[in-house]
Every structure is written in C-alpha cells, then in structure tokens.
Scaffold this motif. Structure first.
Motif, PDB file in Angstrom:
ATOM      1  N   GLN A 107       0.825  -1.200   0.000  1.00 11.05           N
ATOM      2  CA  GLN A 107       0.000   0.000   0.000  1.00 11.05           C
ATOM      3  C   GLN A 107       0.864   1.256   0.000  1.00 11.05           C
ATOM      4  N   PHE A 108       1.950   1.237   0.772  1.00 10.51           N
ATOM      5  CA  PHE A 108       2.877   2.362   0.760  1.00 10.51           C
ATOM      6  C   PHE A 108       3.502   2.526  -0.622  1.00 10.51           C
TER       7      PHE A 108
ATOM      8  N   PHE B  12       1.742   6.670  -6.915  1.00 13.72           N
ATOM      9  CA  PHE B  12       0.731   7.706  -7.169  1.00 13.72           C
ATOM     10  C   PHE B  12       1.332   9.099  -7.046  1.00 13.72           C
ATOM     11  N   LEU B  13       2.121   9.324  -6.009  1.00 15.83           N
ATOM     12  CA  LEU B  13       2.732  10.642  -5.826  1.00 15.83           C
ATOM     13  C   LEU B  13       3.736  10.940  -6.939  1.00 15.83           C
TER      14      LEU B  13
ATOM     15  N   GLU C 271       2.181   1.685  -3.492  1.00 17.16           N
ATOM     16  CA  GLU C 271       1.174   2.233  -4.398  1.00 17.16           C
ATOM     17  C   GLU C 271       1.013   3.735  -4.193  1.00 17.16           C
ATOM     18  N   VAL C 272       1.056   4.176  -2.940  1.00 17.33           N
ATOM     19  CA  VAL C 272       0.976   5.611  -2.660  1.00 17.33           C
ATOM     20  C   VAL C 272       2.189   6.324  -3.251  1.00 17.33           C
TER      21      VAL C 272
END
Length: 219
Positions: free
Chosen positions: A58-59, A65-66, A61-62
């Motif tokens: 999840q980290f 995204f950033l 993926e974030v």
C-alpha cells in the motif's frame, strides 16, 4: 504488526538514502539504486523486509501515485499537440520494431502465436514513471530527444488499454467480454477524458481565480 512495519520502513528509508548517495557519487540515476536495494532487501536475497502483511504494498502504491502526480505537474495537455507526429508515428514504430522481432523469436522457439504476441507486446512497453523521472533528473525532459521519448511513453500508455482488452481473447478465456462490453468501456473512457478536459477548464477559468481573489494562502 505496527512495530514490524516501522522497522521495515526505517530499513527501506536508510537503504534508499545510502543508495541515493552512492548513485549521486558515481553519476547514475538514483532509480537504479532504489531498484537494486529493493531487490537486495527483499525475500529473494537478504530477507530484511518481509512485507507479509502487505502493508508495504500500500505504501508502494501511494509512492507511485505521488510520483505520477509530480509527472503530471511537469506535463501539460497543451504540450500534447506539439508531440503529435512523435506521439503517433514514433510510438507505433517503437512498439512494432520491438514487438515483431521478439514475437518472431518466440515463434521460432515453439511458442504459440497468442503467447508470443502477448509477451512481445509486454516487452515493447516501457515504464513511464521510471523513464520520465530519469529524464527530469538529468534535465533532459525539455530537450528535443526528451520530448520525443515522452511522446512515445504517452503512446504506450494509450496502447496499453486496448491490449488489456484483447488479453481475454488471446488467452482463450471463457469469461472473455462480448463486443458490447468493449464498446461500453470505450464510451466510458471517452466520457472520462472529456470530463477531465471540462473540469480542467472550469477549475482554471473560474474556481482557481475565485480562490485567488481572496488572497489567502490558507484557502
């Protein structure tokens, strides 16, 4: 669980910092260092970072995204018409010149045409995030060759959608969508792009100037 996650994050950040410093000293992209230390710390080698709870995913993926968000800040839709011929001609040539030899080689090795086509198409794609980041890091994104590379990357991103739609047909999946599902997905995609364009004009022409007129940094 929380303690393990914090420990993994500290290991990743420390290793990334060291990798970034080393890459800067030897004048290579820090992305190479990040990929190498990520491979080194994973379960395949040292196993210092397990990620068994899938929280690190999840980290990650974030983080992607950033990174895509920063790419969006550096690229404008107004630049797209200037990349027209490089976008279409360059993108098609790049993918064909890569995919055709690979597919022929796989067919010669005995692969079926479906598998050869899928593998060749996958190999013809590049990572927009990595390449764009590397170009920006080296100050090449605004150069003519950098603009051509960006145009090809954008074409690959567009070409990925129809390829994904063709995967069930190429694999012979029983759950392959019918023609109407393809058409409806195409219409939804077009409407989404139009909505983005309209929303962009609304924000830039009315909403953002309205907020700016208040002269409030907090707003």
């Amino acid at each position: 669980m929380t303690q393990t996650l914090i420990q993994d994050l500290l290991i990743i950040l420390a290793a990334g910092l060291l990798a970034g410093i080393v890459c800067r000293l030897i004048s290579v992209s820090v992305l190479i260092g990040y990929l190498l230390v990520g491979t080194l710390l994973g379960q395949g080698l040292l196993g210092w970072v397990s990620g068994e709870q899938h929280q690190l995913e999840q980290f990650a993926e974030v983080g992607v995204f950033l990174l895509l968000f920063t790419i969006g800040l550096e690229f404008s839709l107004d630049d797209l018409p200037q990349l027209g011929r490089f976008f279409l001609i360059g993108g098609v040539l790049q993918m064909v010149l890569v995919a055709v030899p690979v597919a022929c080689g796989l067919l010669w090795l005995g692969y079926g045409w479906q598998a050869a086509g899928l593998i060749a198409a996958a190999i013809s794609f590049s990572s927009t995030v990595l390449v764009f980041k590397a170009l920006s890091e080296w100050g090449q994104a605004e150069q003519p060759h950098g603009q051509r590379a960006i145009a090809i990357l954008l074409f690959q991103d567009v070409a990925l959608v129809p390829l994904l739609l063709l995967v069930p047909l190429l694999t012979g999946s029983e759950a392959a969508p019918n023609v109407w599902q393809y058409v409806s997905l195409g219409l939804v995609s077009v409407l989404f792009v139009l909505a983005v364009v309209v929303l962009r004009r609304f924000l830039s022409s009315w909403l953002i100037p309205r907020f700016a007129s208040f002269r409030s940094p907090e707003l």
